[in-house]
Structures are given as structure tokens and as C-alpha cells.
Design a protein around this motif. Structure first.
Motif, mmCIF file in Angstrom:
data_model
loop_
_atom_site.group_PDB
_atom_site.id
_atom_site.type_symbol
_atom_site.label_atom_id
_atom_site.label_comp_id
_atom_site.label_asym_id
_atom_site.label_seq_id
_atom_site.Cartn_x
_atom_site.Cartn_y
_atom_site.Cartn_z
ATOM 1 N N UNK A 2 -1.227 -8.332 -1.041
ATOM 2 C CA UNK A 2 -2.425 -7.790 -1.685
ATOM 3 C C UNK A 2 -2.752 -8.479 -3.000
ATOM 4 N N UNK A 3 -1.756 -9.123 -3.630
ATOM 5 C CA UNK A 3 -2.062 -9.920 -4.823
ATOM 6 C C UNK A 3 -2.898 -11.137 -4.438
ATOM 7 N N UNK A 4 -2.583 -11.738 -3.311
ATOM 8 C CA UNK A 4 -3.369 -12.886 -2.832
ATOM 9 C C UNK A 4 -4.791 -12.435 -2.505
ATOM 10 N N UNK A 5 -4.906 -11.308 -1.849
ATOM 11 C CA UNK A 5 -6.228 -10.754 -1.527
ATOM 12 C C UNK A 5 -7.009 -10.490 -2.809
ATOM 13 N N UNK A 6 -6.324 -9.967 -3.825
ATOM 14 C CA UNK A 6 -6.981 -9.681 -5.099
ATOM 15 C C UNK A 6 -7.465 -10.968 -5.776
ATOM 16 N N UNK A 7 -6.678 -12.015 -5.738
ATOM 17 C CA UNK A 7 -7.094 -13.296 -6.321
ATOM 18 C C UNK A 7 -8.327 -13.832 -5.587
ATOM 19 N N UNK A 51 -9.454 -3.452 -0.323
ATOM 20 C CA UNK A 51 -8.229 -3.686 0.443
ATOM 21 C C UNK A 51 -7.028 -3.813 -0.494
ATOM 22 N N UNK A 52 -7.193 -4.542 -1.586
ATOM 23 C CA UNK A 52 -6.078 -4.777 -2.505
ATOM 24 C C UNK A 52 -5.602 -3.496 -3.178
ATOM 25 N N UNK A 53 -6.520 -2.596 -3.509
ATOM 26 C CA UNK A 53 -6.105 -1.385 -4.236
ATOM 27 C C UNK A 53 -5.447 -0.344 -3.335
ATOM 28 N N UNK A 54 -5.329 -0.652 -2.053
ATOM 29 C CA UNK A 54 -4.587 0.263 -1.184
ATOM 30 C C UNK A 54 -3.119 0.333 -1.580
ATOM 31 N N UNK A 55 -2.588 -0.748 -2.134
ATOM 32 C CA UNK A 55 -1.180 -0.743 -2.552
ATOM 33 C C UNK A 55 -0.986 -1.093 -4.030
ATOM 34 N N UNK A 56 -1.996 -1.658 -4.677
ATOM 35 C CA UNK A 56 -1.866 -2.016 -6.094
ATOM 36 C C UNK A 56 -2.460 -0.923 -6.970
ATOM 37 N N UNK A 57 -1.945 -0.746 -8.180
ATOM 38 C CA UNK A 57 -2.528 0.237 -9.097
ATOM 39 C C UNK A 57 -3.971 -0.155 -9.434
ATOM 40 N N UNK A 58 -4.874 0.809 -9.391
ATOM 41 C CA UNK A 58 -6.300 0.544 -9.590
ATOM 42 C C UNK A 58 -6.579 -0.086 -10.954
#
Length: 109
Positions: A2-7, A51-58
Motif C-alpha cells: 500500500x505504500x507503493x500504491x500511495x506513491x 485503496x492505500x488507506x485501507x491499511x495505512x493510517x489516514x
């Protein structure tokens, strides 16, 4: 992952800002094509952020997403739109990059 998705989401944020800049310079039908690109990039960026915030802190995800978009937009402005480059501008962009890296480093995910 999810970090990759966030980038990637942050890069699409830069893309939609680029499209706005190009739309501002365009005339006629090209203007609408650039606005269309803006809408597509905006949709993709938001979908990937969701998608990324499903597992990362908002809070962390949003700050990193906007930070990547801000840094990317400034760099596009300098490289593509010939905006001015000076010490203080680059200094503060560097501190923003350091902050993004710091948020990633202290995140528990």
C-alpha cells in the motif's frame, strides 16, 4: 504494497496538476482534452488513495499523498513550465521531502 500504491497516487496528483497547467496554456479543443486528463488523473489518484488507506493510517497517508503531489508539482513547474528556481524554494522543497520520508519512517505500517 500500500505504500507503493500511495506513491503512485501521489504521482497521479502531480499529473492532474500538470494537466491543469497545460489546460491553462492550451486553446480550443486542446483545453478540453487537458481538462479530461485532469479528471482521469484525479479519479485514479483518489481511487489509489482510497485503496492505500485501507491499511495505512489516514493522517500519515494523506500527508504523504499531498506531499508527493506538492513536491512533484513544484518540480513539474520548474522543469516544464519554467518557474523560477532559487535557494529558499529548493530548501523548503527539501524539508518537505525530509518530512515525507520521516512520516514513512515512523509509521507502524
Amino acid at each position: 504494497m500500500n505504500w507503493i500504491i500511495l506513491v503512485i497516487a501521489g504521482l497521479f496528483e502531480t499529473t492532474f496538476a500538470f494537466c491543469l497547467g497545460k489546460a491553462k496554456q492550451a486553446t480550443g479543443t486542446d483545453t478540453y482534452l487537458w481538462y479530461g486528463g485532469f479528471l482521469v488523473a484525479l479519479f485514479i489518484s483518489m481511487a489509489l488513495l482510497l485503496k492505500a488507506i485501507q491499511t495505512l493510517p489516514i493522517g500519515t497517508a494523506y500527508a504523504v499523498w499531498t506531499g508527493i503531489g506538492a513536491v512533484g508539482t513544484v518540480l513539474v513547474g520548474i522543469l516544464v513550465f519554467k518557474e523560477p528556481v532559487h535557494f529558499w524554494r529548493m530548501f523548503f522543497i527539501s524539508t518537505l521531502i525530509a518530512s515525507i520520508i520521516g512520516l514513512k519512517a515512523v509509521s507502524s505500517h
